[in-house]
Scaffold this motif. Sequence first.
Motif, mmCIF file in Angstrom:
data_model
loop_
_atom_site.group_PDB
_atom_site.id
_atom_site.type_symbol
_atom_site.label_atom_id
_atom_site.label_comp_id
_atom_site.label_asym_id
_atom_site.label_seq_id
_atom_site.Cartn_x
_atom_site.Cartn_y
_atom_site.Cartn_z
ATOM 1 N N LEU A 68 0.833 -1.198 0.000
ATOM 2 C CA LEU A 68 0.000 0.000 0.000
ATOM 3 C C LEU A 68 0.875 1.257 0.000
ATOM 4 O O LEU A 68 0.690 2.153 -0.820
ATOM 5 N N LEU A 69 1.833 1.331 0.905
ATOM 6 C CA LEU A 69 2.658 2.531 1.038
ATOM 7 C C LEU A 69 3.456 2.812 -0.231
ATOM 8 O O LEU A 69 3.569 3.962 -0.661
ATOM 9 N N VAL A 70 3.981 1.753 -0.841
ATOM 10 C CA VAL A 70 4.755 1.909 -2.074
ATOM 11 C C VAL A 70 3.878 2.455 -3.199
ATOM 12 O O VAL A 70 4.332 3.248 -4.025
ATOM 13 N N ALA A 71 2.605 2.071 -3.223
ATOM 14 C CA ALA A 71 1.687 2.554 -4.259
ATOM 15 C C ALA A 71 1.441 4.060 -4.155
ATOM 16 O O ALA A 71 0.975 4.671 -5.103
ATOM 17 N N LEU A 72 1.771 4.650 -3.010
ATOM 18 C CA LEU A 72 1.479 6.064 -2.776
ATOM 19 C C LEU A 72 2.683 6.971 -2.952
ATOM 20 O O LEU A 72 2.606 8.163 -2.665
ATOM 21 N N VAL A 73 3.796 6.419 -3.420
ATOM 22 C CA VAL A 73 5.008 7.231 -3.598
ATOM 23 C C VAL A 73 5.515 7.120 -5.030
ATOM 24 O O VAL A 73 5.262 6.128 -5.716
ATOM 25 N N PRO A 74 6.256 8.130 -5.487
ATOM 26 C CA PRO A 74 6.772 8.093 -6.855
ATOM 27 C C PRO A 74 7.877 7.049 -7.027
ATOM 28 O O PRO A 74 8.472 6.578 -6.048
ATOM 29 N N ALA A 75 8.156 6.715 -8.271
ATOM 30 C CA ALA A 75 9.174 5.711 -8.601
ATOM 31 C C ALA A 75 10.528 6.063 -8.004
ATOM 32 O O ALA A 75 11.286 5.173 -7.616
ATOM 33 N N SER A 76 10.837 7.342 -7.893
ATOM 34 C CA SER A 76 12.134 7.740 -7.336
ATOM 35 C C SER A 76 12.309 7.255 -5.902
ATOM 36 O O SER A 76 13.431 7.075 -5.436
ATOM 37 N N ARG A 77 11.220 7.008 -5.181
ATOM 38 C CA ARG A 77 11.290 6.484 -3.814
ATOM 39 C C ARG A 77 11.122 4.972 -3.781
ATOM 40 O O ARG A 77 11.626 4.307 -2.886
ATOM 41 N N ARG A 78 10.417 4.424 -4.756
ATOM 42 C CA ARG A 78 10.208 2.974 -4.799
ATOM 43 C C ARG A 78 11.519 2.230 -5.022
ATOM 44 O O ARG A 78 11.680 1.107 -4.576
ATOM 45 N N PHE A 79 12.399 2.854 -5.743
ATOM 46 C CA PHE A 79 13.664 2.208 -6.104
ATOM 47 C C PHE A 79 14.852 2.894 -5.457
ATOM 48 O O PHE A 79 15.949 2.853 -5.960
ATOM 49 N N CYS A 80 14.637 3.506 -4.330
ATOM 50 C CA CYS A 80 15.659 4.266 -3.617
ATOM 51 C C CYS A 80 16.455 3.327 -2.723
ATOM 52 O O CYS A 80 16.263 3.306 -1.512
#
Length: 181
Positions: A68-80
């Motif tokens: 859920l949390l990952v779905a709410l952030v941009p790709a730059s944070r998903r792959f940080c």
Amino acid sequence: GSIRGASSEEVRIAAPSNEHSGVITEVSSALIKSGAKVNTSCGLHVHIDCRQRRPGLVYRRLVRALPLLVALVPASRRFCSDYCALNVDEDMEQQHSRYVAINGHSFERHETIDVRLHSGTVDSEKIICWARLLEKIADAPLVSSHAGPIQDVYWYTSKVDAGTIYNWALMRATKFAKAKW
């Protein structure tokens, strides 16, 4: 969270749960007025107070809510992977780095669980909704499976703040749905 000015001096902003909205709005307004900017290297940390909570359980709840949390952030944070890699274990004792999305190491020093996943922002509405959602997750019953990110938001927030947080999360998830996992 921490803010660094021209002198690189770190500033932390802390407030009791019942004062979050007012403090966040006031600080955000001051930052905007001063011309503060963020870029993709910036992140927002929210520390969940665990002095009256069971930290291992809060950690597990937050790790289980990562889809859920990952779905709410941009790709730059998903792959940080440098500063907020996605957690791989629900056991706080197995966490070996503080540079993960859900950081249990902060409990030893601050008696908090540090959520490092959100992108940097000076937008008070984003910060307030994110912090409220994290608190709802921290205090929710432990669930073993999820219907999906948006259904999860509704489940976590259906009793209080459902409209505000749910609408914010729906907008965020829709905005970032095209990002590759």
